[in-house]
Structure formats: structure tokens, C-alpha cells
Design an enzyme around this catalytic site. Structure first.
Site, PDB file in Angstrom:
ATOM      1  N   GLU A 170       4.638 -50.168  -0.198  1.00 16.20           N
ATOM      2  CA  GLU A 170       4.185 -50.967   0.945  1.00 16.20           C
ATOM      3  C   GLU A 170       4.197 -50.082   2.189  1.00 16.20           C
ATOM      4  OE1 GLU A 170       4.831 -55.401   2.807  1.00 16.20           O
ATOM      5  OE2 GLU A 170       6.605 -54.245   2.311  1.00 16.20           O
ATOM      6  N   GLU A 176      11.160 -55.021  -1.013  1.00 18.44           N
ATOM      7  CA  GLU A 176      11.344 -56.185  -1.886  1.00 18.44           C
ATOM      8  C   GLU A 176      10.621 -56.126  -3.214  1.00 18.44           C
ATOM      9  OE1 GLU A 176       7.857 -57.265   0.950  1.00 18.44           O
ATOM     10  OE2 GLU A 176       9.756 -56.201   1.082  1.00 18.44           O
ATOM     11  N   HIS A 189      17.643 -60.633   2.956  1.00 15.73           N
ATOM     12  CA  HIS A 189      16.246 -60.519   3.381  1.00 15.73           C
ATOM     13  C   HIS A 189      15.348 -60.201   2.185  1.00 15.73           C
ATOM     14  CE1 HIS A 189      13.171 -59.291   6.482  1.00 15.73           C
ATOM     15  NE2 HIS A 189      12.712 -58.608   5.436  1.00 15.73           N
ATOM     16  N   GLU A 190      15.749 -59.197   1.401  1.00 16.22           N
ATOM     17  CA  GLU A 190      14.900 -58.775   0.283  1.00 16.22           C
ATOM     18  C   GLU A 190      14.870 -59.801  -0.845  1.00 16.22           C
ATOM     19  OE1 GLU A 190      13.069 -56.426   1.066  1.00 16.22           O
ATOM     20  OE2 GLU A 190      14.257 -55.697   2.748  1.00 16.22           O
ATOM     21  N   HIS A 233      12.425 -62.459  -0.070  1.00 12.00           N
ATOM     22  CA  HIS A 233      11.062 -61.997  -0.359  1.00 12.00           C
ATOM     23  C   HIS A 233      10.650 -62.260  -1.806  1.00 12.00           C
ATOM     24  CE1 HIS A 233       9.439 -60.059   3.135  1.00 12.00           C
ATOM     25  NE2 HIS A 233      10.414 -59.174   3.261  1.00 12.00           N
ATOM     26  N   GLU A 243       7.421 -61.237   6.372  1.00 14.17           N
ATOM     27  CA  GLU A 243       8.551 -60.651   7.081  1.00 14.17           C
ATOM     28  C   GLU A 243       9.255 -61.606   8.040  1.00 14.17           C
ATOM     29  OE1 GLU A 243       9.678 -58.148   5.923  1.00 14.17           O
ATOM     30  OE2 GLU A 243       8.030 -57.140   4.912  1.00 14.17           O
TER      31      GLU A 243
END
Length: 900
Positions: free
Chosen positions: A179, A318, A351-352, A355, A374
Site C-alpha cells: 500500500e 493491515e 488499528h490494524e 482494518h 484510515e
């Protein structure tokens, strides 16, 4: 993806986690817990989605086989891509970058194979495969053989060198980072998010190495030359940027989660129990998100893979079923990991894992809507952290995140949350505080408007309807409105489709009959255009939560530029109660005086929000600096730890402004020491067993600020402890190790700098080595800073560390760093991810107060394409505004100090 904004800044203020060591716990790969649907043959292409490829074909499945040569930094690949052609054409165009093709052919449904010629367009990052005659629409298999490059920065397939934790010798691991658009460096592909397909990956690797991908291993076959071919299970239907591969001398600490999927932390061999903290949180996070989104985790396993080194572009990624995280924010070493870093390990993983649903299961159709990935992952990481660790008070961090977003959003060079992305460079630059922190702030506001239950119901409907597919932002608003949040779409459009920050001005305030009436007007808060007609006329529908005194909170949407609030009760009026709103509030002097009088009674989140607002308003010239400084002095000495930490940072910033006025610096240092000293004395210099994590974090922040202010006791203690390392190398071990070394580095003499360099060079920990080398760039002494820059161009620090050294120098010596980077541009470019190169040099200049820097940056930026010069435009806007406002700000601060 975890962009290095808020949490990496937190890590810079506290200490960095250092690498771990111990043993592997292997667990057999389970069968899939949920079958993913295959790509749907015959489904029409959505030609309304932007694309840099001809919209005439799409992939259904990839078979990829790679053989890396880690030593030679190259790899050989074979790919078979099942695709469907929708229009007659002799040419198929796919994305490809730094790939050389040996052969290409196409096989139709009739089994006949057609040879293809290959044409590379390096500028467009494409490969065109052309048949001798036009092809009829239908299903085909595109087969290619090719070679590619293993990079030394985190783009495509890349190598990270690090000291082996078992033998102490140098070793090399391979990882991928795709990414935004870098899968094309690994395989010719339809490398855009809307082209979802399934993937089967095989890799030929050394027999003793561990190979990891999105799915569990389905087979391992011995291969001549001491190698093995590892084949992974077929993946769910997903976008190309989520594909992952890693191999090296790794181990895996694993467990079964209550959701049914196996979870594991993959790390350099010898890490062992250092992975335990992350592993213990991984399973519960899967269960929490499953319940919140109403969708099971659809893969049979979820690994988080630790990589030594660092990136100037990201901290974690992620990849579906195989998250990648740099080791410094994944592994927990009690010899050096601070509580701030331990919290960062948790929030980064939260956070990941978020995702895995928001981004992986449901993916934005195009990079315009990157914030759907995000912003929501940032919001969910805070929500999950508050659920599992309320003692960390993570909701208060949203104020800090909002301030970071507003710092960009106040300039004319900002962009909307939903932005226009048309080039690769546009995509790289979309990963910023607007996408992440403004996204999180706006979601927080919209959830407060809709109500938690309605909001969650809307998200569940959205997730169920669009799983394994792609969406646009309005798909989400439609789902939440349908769940009961009437009027939400119009509000959301105002905050996501236009840039900027609403400014609410508090006018007349009257209290009668037990109610308070407040008159409001709305314009735009801006740093470099506040007097423009656009700033005066821009409008938002603003959801406002407000209270008067101890009265209950009233809710109202202010629209059309004016509004009247009626609040129950009487007393000081507070707008944005609870700090869920994305706007600034300018109080009348009388209203602000009343709030200052009640400051100690406010909740910590409102105290933080009020100070943040008023400093921003004062810096921008909407009110005198004295208004903000008066609030800073109202912070109680026994205030909430995060409020005291914020105050510490503000004293540091004020002190830093007056490098040319020693007398004013002395006055600021005296005030800062008086305000922060009692908390420092209460906490002491050493961690205490069983103390709250927030106390530990505050101690580090206070030491950092008092060191900056030149506190003699702190500086003497840092040097005393540093000297003890000569007789006891473990004397600094513990959560403050990086803090003490950071203080030493900033104030280092030549002998101390040389000693720290020797510590970095001799360290057997990749993370520790990276941290120590970066500290060398913090030296205030210009000669030592120049030595750090020269060191950065050698092989000694490591390929991914040197850019961090240059960035560290720029904090105290931005002119020196910029001149150095410009003079050595080709060499410096090799030290930076391709994704971050365009903004690296502009970022080095951001701290400059030299008027000559403006002209210098303008000369550098002038010949650049529009997309590449965006970071320069942002830095220039900030420098120009600061050149105008800084004299006023300094004059007002000095006058206030003299008057007090």
C-alpha cells in the site's frame, strides 16, 4: 495502515520499545473458519470508479510463485492470472514496476495458447501485453515469467538487515509492503483497490526459514539446494495491496482465539516472550470487532509480523490475515519499553485489526475514499482501547489527534477528507492527518449526533451489505441514515466534502428564568486567510453540544451561519462539551474569564479541548496570547496526567520560541518549573512498582520538558546515570532508558556523543540500535549535528535508520538538514521509501524560522510537477504565515510575562 502521526509523536516524547527475545510456540494451522466467496464471473465492471488502467478487463484469481535471492536482492516470479475480458482488444494493460519479463502468453477457454509481446511504460507503471490479433470478450489466463528487485526500503518486496538475536551476527529478512500502489513491484497485476480477486501464493525459500502470507501454509515441498517450496491456501477475494509475503529466520508465538481463528506474532528468532503482550491482546480484539461489526473474522488465522527497522511513511500495515508492524511498536522488552510505547503497541495493533473489517473485508472503491479505511481504523482503535483499557483514558487522546488535523486544516493548502486522487504521488500523500485524525474526529462527532446504538446498527448494515466488495463514502451515510440518524448525510457532506474548520463565535450570553441564552455566529477558522471572504462565508451544519455551569448538556445543529442556544441552568458557558465536535470556539473575553474561573471544575477532556482551542486562536491572531496563557496558568498542579503532559509540551514550545531572548527564556523556564515541579517531585525520577501507567508516562514527559527548560537537577541526574553505564551497562534499563539517553543526546558534548554512538554500534538489538543512532541527530551542538548527518550517509546505522537521523537533526538545525539533503539528494533518496520521498525534504524545513528558507524552498519546488510539490506548498504556507505571526506572538508573550 498506521501512519506515523499522533502515536509516533507520543513515542518520540516517551521511550521507544526495544527488541525482544525468547522461544517459539508452534500451533498447527486450522481449517478456515469461514469460506470466502469466489470472484463472481460475469459481474459487470463499475466504470464510474476512477482507474489508471483501461476498464476493459478484470482479474478473478492470481496464481503467483516467487523465488527470492535475498543476497542478490532480486527475485524470480511466475504468475498465472485468470481474468475476464469485456471488450474486444488485442492488448491487456496491467500495472508493473521494476519488473523484467522473460515471457508472456494467454490461454483462452478453448485451451489454445497465444504468445504475447510485452511493452513497458515505466512512467505509467504499466506493462501492456499484446496478442497478434484482437481478442474476443471472454475468460482467459494470462501467464508471465519475470524477475524483480528486492528493495532496501519498504516498497514492494524489501529486505531488512538486523543483528540476529541468537547468534549476534547480521541476518536478513524479507517482507512486502504494497500500500498504496506497490503490489505491481511484486507481480504484474490490476493494482487498484476495486479489482478484487483471490490469490494463491507459493514461494521457494531456504529450508530453515519461516515463510508467512495472508493464509496458512497448505504444503511444504523440499527443493534442491537446501530450499523448500511453501504454498499457502487460497485467499478470500481481496484487493492487491493487501497481499503479503515474508520469509526469514523467524519464530511464531501463537494461540487459539475465542473467535475460532488462530492468532500469532511472527518475529525474529529469539524474540519469544517479548511477543506475549501483543499476542495476549490480539485474540480479544478479534472478538470485540466481530461483535461490534456483526461479522465474523473470515480468515482461519491472523498473524502480526514484526520487522526490524523503520519507515518514514508508515508504522504498520493491515495485510489481511498477516499484519506487518515494525518491531519497535510490536515487541515488548521490559528492559526499555515504556508505558507510552506499550500503549502504542496496543493501539497500533487495534488499528490494524480494525482494518481486517474496515478496509479488508469492505474496501474503498478508489483512493479518494481512503479515509473510509484510515479514519475508521483510527476511530475504532480508540474505541477498542477505551473498552479494554479505560485506565489509559484513550478518549482524551482524541483531542490531541483533532489538534493535529486542525494544524493542517487551517491552511489554504488543506484538502477535504474525501479528496481527488489521480496519480501515484497523490495516493502517497493522501496518508496524512486529514485522512486519519480529521477522519476520526468527524466520525466521533457523527456518532455523537446519531447516538451509539444507531451508529453501530448502521455500520453493521453497511458491513453486511458490502463485504468482499468496494464502497464509496455515501454508501456508509445511507446505511447510518437508514438506521435512524435522520439528517446525518447533509452534516457529513459539509465536513467531508469541503476542507476547513468551522469557527463558532460566542456573542451575547444572558441568563433568565433558570436558562441561559447564547448567540452564535459561524465562519471559518484559518491561519493564512482568516480575513478572506471565503473564510467569512463558508458554512457548515455544526452539531453542537453545550452546557451552562452545572446544567445538563443541550444539543443543537447550528446552520446558516447563526444560531441561538438555550441551555438549562446558569453559569459559565462551555461549547463542545465532551469535545466530540470538529470546530473551534471563540469566546467573548467575559465568557472566557468565566471559564477560566471554573477551569478546575471542568472534566479533563474539556480542559484539554479548551486549552487547545485557545492557543490555536491566539497563535492565529483571533485573540491575544494572554487569553491562552491565562488558561495555561489555571492548570492545577494536581491535574489529570494527560493535562499536565499537555501543559509540559506547551512550556517546551514557548521556551523554544525565544532562542534569541535569554531573559524571556529564563522567565518561561521559571514558570514552567514552578508549574511542573510539584508533579515531578511527587513522581520522582524512578518508576514505582504498581504505579498507574499514566503516572509513568507523565514522569517521562516531565523529564523531557524540564530537560528542555535547562533544569539543572534533571540534567545533572541524566549525566550521573549516563556515567554509570561505564561500570554497569544495565544501569539505565527500564522504562526511562530512552528518555535519559534522549536528554543526554540533546545536550551532549563530544565525548558523550561518541559514547552514545559506540552504544548504538555495539547494540545487538535492532530496535535499540535504531533508537540510539536516531538520538545522535538530536544534538543541539551544530558540529555534532553535522557529524550525525555525515554518519547518516554511511552503512553504519542501517539502510532504514539514516533518514531518521537526518529528521532528528532537522528539529534543532533545519537549515543544516535541508542543505545537507539537497547537496546529497541522490544518496538521501536511497534512504527513504519511495512513498515518502516527495515530502521528506519539505518536512525537514518545517521547523525553520529563517526567512531565507522560504525563498530556498520556492526555488526547489518551482520545477516540480503539481502533485510532487504539494508537500512544499504546505510547508511554505506554514513558514510564510509564521514569518508574519511569530513577531506578534513573541511580543505578546513577552509583554504578558513582564506584566505578570
Amino acid at each position: 495502515m498506521k501512519y506515523p502521526t499522533r502515536h509516533l509523536l507520543v513515542a518520540a516524547v516517551s521511550s521507544l520499545s526495544l527488541a525482544a527475545c525468547a522461544a517459539q510456540a508452534g500451533v498447527e494451522s486450522p481449517t478456515p473458519v469461514a469460506a470466502a466467496p469466489p470472484a463472481l464471473a460475469g459481474a459487470p465492471l463499475d466504470t464510474s470508479v476512477p482507474s489508471q488502467l483501461p476498464r476493459i478487463a478484470r482479474p478473478m484469481h492470481y496464481d503467483i510463485s516467487v523465488t527470492p535471492d535475498a543476497k542478490a536482492l532480486s527475485f524470480a516470479g511466475e504468475a498465472g492470472i485468470d481474468l475476464e475480458l469485456y471488450e474486444p482488444s488485442a492488448t491487456l494493460t496491467l500495472n508493473a514496476l521494476d519488473l523484467s519479463f522473460a515471457s508472456a502468453s494467454l490461454t483462452g477457454a478453448d485451451g489454445k495458447t497465444i504468445p504475447l509481446t510485452v511493452a513497458i511504460d515505466a512512467a505509467a507503471q504499466t506493462a501492456s501485453f499484446t496478442a497478434p490479433a484482437p481478442l474476443v470478450p471472454g475468460k482467459y489466463r494470462l501467464s508471465t515469467r519475470y524477475t524483480g528487485v528486492i528493495n532496501t526500503q519498504a516498497n514492494g518486496l524489501f529486505a531488512l538487515d538486523y543483528p540476529d538475536k541468537v547468534s549476534g551476527g547480521e541476518t536478513r529478512g524479507l517482507f512486502t509492503q504494497f500500500e498504496a500502489p506497490d503490489a505491481r513491484r511484486f507481480v504484474p497485476s490490476f493494482d487498484e483497490p476495486s479489482y478484487k480477486a483471490t490469490f494463491t501464493l507459493s514461494a521457494t525459500v531456504p529450508a530453515g526459514d519461516l515463510a508467512v502470507s495472508n493464509m496458512p501454509v497448505t504444503s511444504e515441498t523440499p527443493v534442491a539446494g537446501g530450499k523448500k517450496k511453501v504454498t499457502f491456501q487460497i485467499s478470500p477475494k481481496m484487493s492487491s495491496y493487501l497481499l503479503f509475503f515474508a520469509t526469514g529466520n523467524f519464530e511464531r508465538l501463537a494461540a487459539k482465539s475465542e473467535s475460532g481463528a488462530e492468532v500469532g506474532i511472527v518475529s525474529p528468532k529469539g524474540s519469544g516472550e517479548q511477543a506475549r503482550f501483543a499476542l495476549d491482546s490480539l485474540g480479544p480484539l478479534l472478538g470485540y470487532y466481530r461483535d461490534y461489526f456483526g461479522q465474523p473474522y473470515p480468515l482461519p488465522k491472523l498473524d502480526n509480523v514484526a520487522g526490524p527497522g523503520q519507515s518514514q511513511f508508515f508504522g504498520a500495515m493491515e495485510n489481511w490475515g498477516a499484519i506487518f508492524t515494525f518491531e519497535r511498536i510490536l515487541l515488548d522488552d521490559p528492559k526499555i519499553t515504556s508505558d507510552a510505547t506499550r500503549q502504542q503497541i496496543y493501539t497500533t495493533q487495534a488499528h490494524e485489526v480494525a482494518h481486517q473489517w474496515f478496509g479488508d473485508l469492505v474496501t474503498m472503491a478508489w483512493w479518494d475514499d481512503l479515509w473510509l479505511n484510515e479514519g475508521f481504523a483510527s476511530w475504532m482503535e480508540t474505541k477498542a482501547s477505551d473498552h479494554f483499557h479505560p485506565d489509559w483514558q484513550p478518549l482524551l487522546d482524541r483531542v490531541d489527534g483533532r489538534e493535529g488535523a486542525m494544524a493542517l486544516d487551517a491552511f489554504a493548502t488543506t484538502h477535504p477528507i474525501v479528496q481527488t486522487i489521480r496519480t501515484v504521488e497523490d495516493t502517497n500523500q493522501a496518508f496524512d492527518a486529514i485522512t486519519y485524525q480529521k477522519g476520526e474526529a468527524v466520525i466521533t462527532m457523527l456518532e455523537a449526533y446519531a447516538g451509539e446504538d444507531v451508529w453501530r446498527d448502521g455500520l453493521r448494515t453497511y458491513m453486511d451489505k458490502h463485504k468482499y466488495a468496494n464502497t464509496r463514502t455515501d454508501d456508509l451515510w445511507n446505511a447510518v441514515e437508514a438506521a435512524g440518524a435522520k439528517g446525518l448525510t447533509a452534516i457529513a457532506h459539509d465536513f467531508t466534502n469541503q476542507p476547513g474548520i468551522p469557527l463558532l463565535r460566542v456573542g451575547g450570553v444572558t441568563c433568565a428564568g433558570g436558562n441561559t441564552t447564547v448567540q452564535l455566529t459561524q465562519s471559518e477558522f484559518a491561519r493564512d486567510r482568516k480575513d478572506s471572504i471565503d473564510a467569512q462565508n463558508r458554512r457548515w451544519q455544526v452539531p453542537v453540544l453545550a452546557r451552562a455551569g452545572n446544567g445538563s448538556v443541550a444539543r443543537q445543529v447550528v446552520a446558516g451561519g447563526t444560531g441561538t442556544l438555550t441551555l438549562p441552568g446558569c453559569g459559565a458557558v462551555l461549547l463542545n462539551a465532551g469535545q466530540a465536535g470538529y470546530y473551534r470556539t471563540l469566546y467573548s473575553p467575559a465568557a472566557l474569564t468565566a471559564l477560566r474561573g471554573d477551569f478546575a471544575k471542568l472534566t479533563p477532556i474539556d480542559q484539554l479541548g479548551l486549552i487547545g482551542d485557545n492557543f490555536a486562536l491566539a497563535y492565529a491572531g483571533y485573540q491575544p496570547m494572554g487569553a491562552a496563557l491565562g488558561l495555561l496558568t489555571a492548570v492545577p498542579q494536581d491535574a489529570n496526567q494527560k493535562l499536565l503532559g499537555d501543559a509540559a509540551g506547551r512550556y517546551s514550545a514557548l521556551y523554544g520560541m525565544f532562542d534569541d531572548q535569554p531573559a524571556v527564556r529564563k522567565a518561561i523556564a521559571a514558570r514552567g518549573t514552578a508549574a511542573l515541579g510539584p508533579a515531578m517531585q511527587r513522581l520522582g525520577f524512578d518508576a514505582r512498582a504498581g504505579e498507574p501507567a499514566l503516572d509513568s508516562i507523565l514522569r517521562s514527559q516531565l523529564l523531557g520538558t524540564l530537560g528542555t527548560l535547562g533544569d539543572a537537577r534533571v540534567l545533572a541526574e541524566a549525566r550521573r546515570r549516563f556515567a554509570l553505564l561505564d561500570s554497569n551497562p544495565a544501569t539505565l534499563d527500564g522504562p526511562l532508558k530512552s528518555r535519559w539517553l534522549d536528554i543526554i543526546a540533546a545536550n551532549a558534548n563530544e565525548a558523550e556523543w561518541t559514547k552514545l554512538r559506540a552504544m548504538a554500534k555495539g547494540s545487538k538489538s535492532a530496535v535499540e540500535r535504531s533508537a540510539f543512532y536516531t538520538f545522535l541527530g538530536n544534538a543541539k551542538d551544530a558540529a555534532l549535528a553535522k557529524r550525525a548527518l555525515d554518519l547518516a550517509l554511511t552503512d553504519e546505522p542501517g539502510k532504514t535508520v539514516s533518514a531518521g537521523i537526518i529528521g532528528a537533526v532537522a528539529k534543532n538545525h533545519p537549515e543544516l538538514a535541508v542543505d545537507f539533503a539537497q547537496a546529497n539528494q541522490a544518496a538521501v533518496d536511497r534512504l527513504i521509501d519511495a512513498s515518502a520521498r516527495a515530502r521528506f525534504l519539505a518536512g525537514l524545513a518545517a521547523a525553520s524560522n529563517d526567512p531565507a528558507m522560504i525563498a530556498k524552498l520556492e526555488r526547489i519546488a518551482a520545477p516540480l510537477p503539481a502533485d510532487v510539490r504539494k508537500p512544499y506548498d504546505k510547508t511554505l504556507a506554514s513558514l510564510k504565515e509564521r514569518s508574519i505571526s511569530r513577531p506578534r506572538i513573541k511580543s505578546e508573550i513577552a509583554a504578558w510575562l513582564k506584566a505578570k
